[in-house]
Enzyme design. Structure first.
Site: not given
Lengths: 582, 62
Positions: A233, A385, A447-448
């Site tokens: 983070h 992001f 995702r991924r």
């Protein structure tokens, strides 16, 4: 003595060299972005094996968020320290030594990742690092990846020593002066980075590297994962703080105004120093093995982190408004028209800031413990992001390049209109891609995942359709790749351009409220570092102790990659033997 | 980049500058945030069935 390269030719060379590595990484990472966008939206089948997707995804992630960003920011930090202290680096050899370490680390980790595109190499056999940016165990990379990462991070540590050293020597000569704001920003960012990277250093050196070398049989995946997020983070603030630095220093200047408040800027950087690290567990809200109470503490710290970003929104917008009013802007909103929208450096950074405001909203959703369950591991998260690191940081870095390059080369920017098209194209492309990713995440699209479509099941969109979302993502990704291509054309064009004497001065105007208005305690770096360490100890001691207590330092383990196939075999066996309900 | 003198029409010092435009913009952002939060309420609670995390083991009843 106007441009940077005239004042500090040797340092300008260091910065240029760092920027060029950064831009090469950007080119590689962006290409991978295009491939996966087209593949996972079903527009174009790029890879025959889904496994290749993870090589592509790892290349995209690591080359962009580690190499592109960090190589750029070390260049910016050299600029910030040397200009604001008005002195060159203490030892050029020392400066090139950290440049060398970072290069070696980048090369090792980069080769390990790219080698994954080929199944079997002569002599060395299988080399790959398809572990994604997060490199969670039991996914395992070739030792070269971990080694490269470690060397790269040590390189950044040595770079930090270089900047502290400059400041220390300057301080002996100027004992009564306040730390100049740009140097203050560099020092606080590096202090945060030293604390943050302890987590990844322990994870890599004590566990993952020995494990990949076969010295350890197993590792504790939750432990290495928690140590990753201890770093994972705050690393976002390592990207973001230099972008903030550009907003505080360059945006007011280019707007034709002055920074609204030096003390507020200092407060913001101190808040980042003390609050960035004790928040990592908010990435693990759904991890079993960490109790809810610790997650709640991480959430509370995270919500406090909104404060410096909101302070920044005020200070930066007020500084831009000051410039606009000096240029004759009037009215509550009319002043916006007086801003220099024709300047790509300004427009890029302003649009990056605007996107960050949207990213702030989706970040608040991610940070909330309960509502995070709605979006966790869904396509929403990459949507988020790409607004923050993918635009607030990346677009700010690209836009500020248009200001930096003439300063660093003494050459005129190649095609200002093209540069303007580039930053606007990024904004438009990201609007399509990120918005659609957020919406897709709300439908539960993961995702991924290389091919997120399943037999007998379809995601249902409340508004629009999944096809429409995919089209927007593919369109956005294509525009973003085009934008990177234009950026590279402008950079190469500028590097080959003729020398020019018409480059604006690199001097940053004085703030409206200067350092004399800021309390002395703000410059007490020791005090803030101690507070930062105490907060980290409070936030992490008990969770780490409980993780080690339950699983041990090296257990309960888990087989190294390819884990998914192994676990499928186990499940199939259990199912055929009747141990699981059929 | 060409020499760019900001087209300055006036000098505003610390005391003459009143950032009302910033207040207006940030106020607008605040309203957008509130609206988005309200919207998330519909997405989270009214748009979906209850979320079940993990595998539901029914012992073959389903």
């Amino acid at each position: 003595m106007s441009t940077y390269v005239e004042r500090f030719p040797a340092e300008a060379k260091v910065i240029r060299s760092a920027f060029y590595v950064s831009f090469v990484s950007l080119a590689i990472g962006a290409l991978m972005g295009l491939l996966q966008t087209l593949h996972r939206t079903g527009m174009f089948e790029v890879f025959s094996e889904p496994g290749t997707y993870y090589t592509v995804l790892t290349t995209h992630g690591v080359f962009l968020v580690i190499a592109f960003t960090i190589w750029f920011l070390v260049g910016v930090f050299v600029w910030a320290v040397t200009t604001s202290l008005d002195r060159g680096v203490e030892s050029l050899r020392f400066t090139w030594s950290w440049y060398g370490l970072m290069s070696l680390g980048t090369a090792l980790a980069g080769i390990a990742i790219l080698a994954g595109f080929v199944d079997d190499w002569p002599i060395v056999g299988d080399v790959s690092a398809d572990v994604l940016f997060t490199f969670y165990a039991p996914l395992q990379a070739h030792p070269m990846f971990y080694l490269g990462l470690a060397i790269f991070i040590v390189g950044t540590w040595v770079a930090g020593v270089d900047w502290f050293r400059s400041w220390w020597v300057w301080k002996q000569e100027n004992p009564d002066e306040r730390i100049p704001l740009p140097t203050f920003m560099v020092l606080t960012t590096m202090l945060m980075w030293y604390i943050a990277t302890l987590g990844v250093a322990v994870a890599v050196l004590a566990f993952l590297l020995p494990w990949s070398l076969g010295l350890l049989e197993t590792v504790n995946p939750l432990l290495t994962r928690t140590l990753f997020w201890f770093f994972g983070h705050p690393v976002v603030y390592f990207w973001l703080m230099p972008a903030y630095m550009m907003w505080y220093l360059l945006l007011p200047k280019i707007s034709g105004g002055r920074l609204f408040s030096d003390p507020l800027a200092r407060v913001v950087f101190i808040l980042f120093l003390i609050l960035s690290v004790p928040t990592g567990i908010h990435h693990q809200y759904l991890d079993p093995g960490i109790s809810e109470g610790f997650k709640f503490i991480a959430m509370t710290n995270t919500m406090f982190l909104l404060l410096p970003s909101l302070l920044t929104a005020f200070t930066v917008v007020a500084s831009m408004e000051h410039g606009a009013r000096q240029r004759g802007g009037e009215g509550h909103f009319g002043w916006l028209k007086a801003l220099p929208w024709g300047n790509p450096a300004f427009t890029g950074m302003a649009l990056a800031g605007l996107m960050f405001a949207a990213g702030g909203f989706s970040g608040m959703i991610n940070a909330g413990m309960n509502i995070n369950y709605l979006v966790h591991n869904s396509f929403w998260v990459p949507g988020h992001f790409h607004l923050t690191v993918g635009t607030a940081v990346a677009l700010t870095f690209m836009a500020s390049t248009y200001w930096f390059l003439p300063q660093l080369t003494g050459r005129k920017l190649f095609s200002r209109p093209l540069a303007l098209v580039q930053v606007v194209l990024w904004f438009v492309g990201m609007t399509f891609m990120s918005n659609a990713m957020h919406r897709a995440g709300l439908l539960g699209i993961p995702r991924r995942t290389a091919e997120p479509w399943y037999d007998g099941f379809e995601f249902e969109a409340g508004v629009g359709s999944v096809g429409e979302l995919n089209a927007q993502i593919a369109l956005g990704g294509t525009l973003l790749t085009l934008s990177v291509a234009i950026f590279l054309v402008v950079v190469i064009g500028t590097a080959l351009n003729g020398k020019s004497s018409e480059i604006e001065t690199s001097v940053i105007p004085e703030p409206l409220s200067g350092p004399e208005d800021s309390p002395l305690v703000l410059d007490n770096l020791k005090l803030w570092t101690v507070i930062a360490v105490v907060l980290v100890v409070l936030a992490y001691t008990l969770p780490l102790a409980s993780i080690i207590d339950r699983g041990g330092l090296l257990g309960p383990g888990g087989r190294a990659f390819p884990m998914s196939l192994d676990s499928l075999v186990v499940l199939a066996q259990l199912a055929t033997e009747g141990a699981l309900p059929r | 980049m060409a020499l760019e003198e900001p087209q300055q029409k006036r000098q505003l010092g610390h005391d003459e500058f009143d950032p009302v435009g910033t207040l207006a913009l940030i106020g607008l952002y605040f309203l957008v945030l509130v609206a988005m939060w309200l919207f998330m309420y519909f997405v989270e609670f009214l748009g979906n069935d209850p979320t079940v995390v993990g595998t539901l083991v029914t012992g073959g009843a389903i």
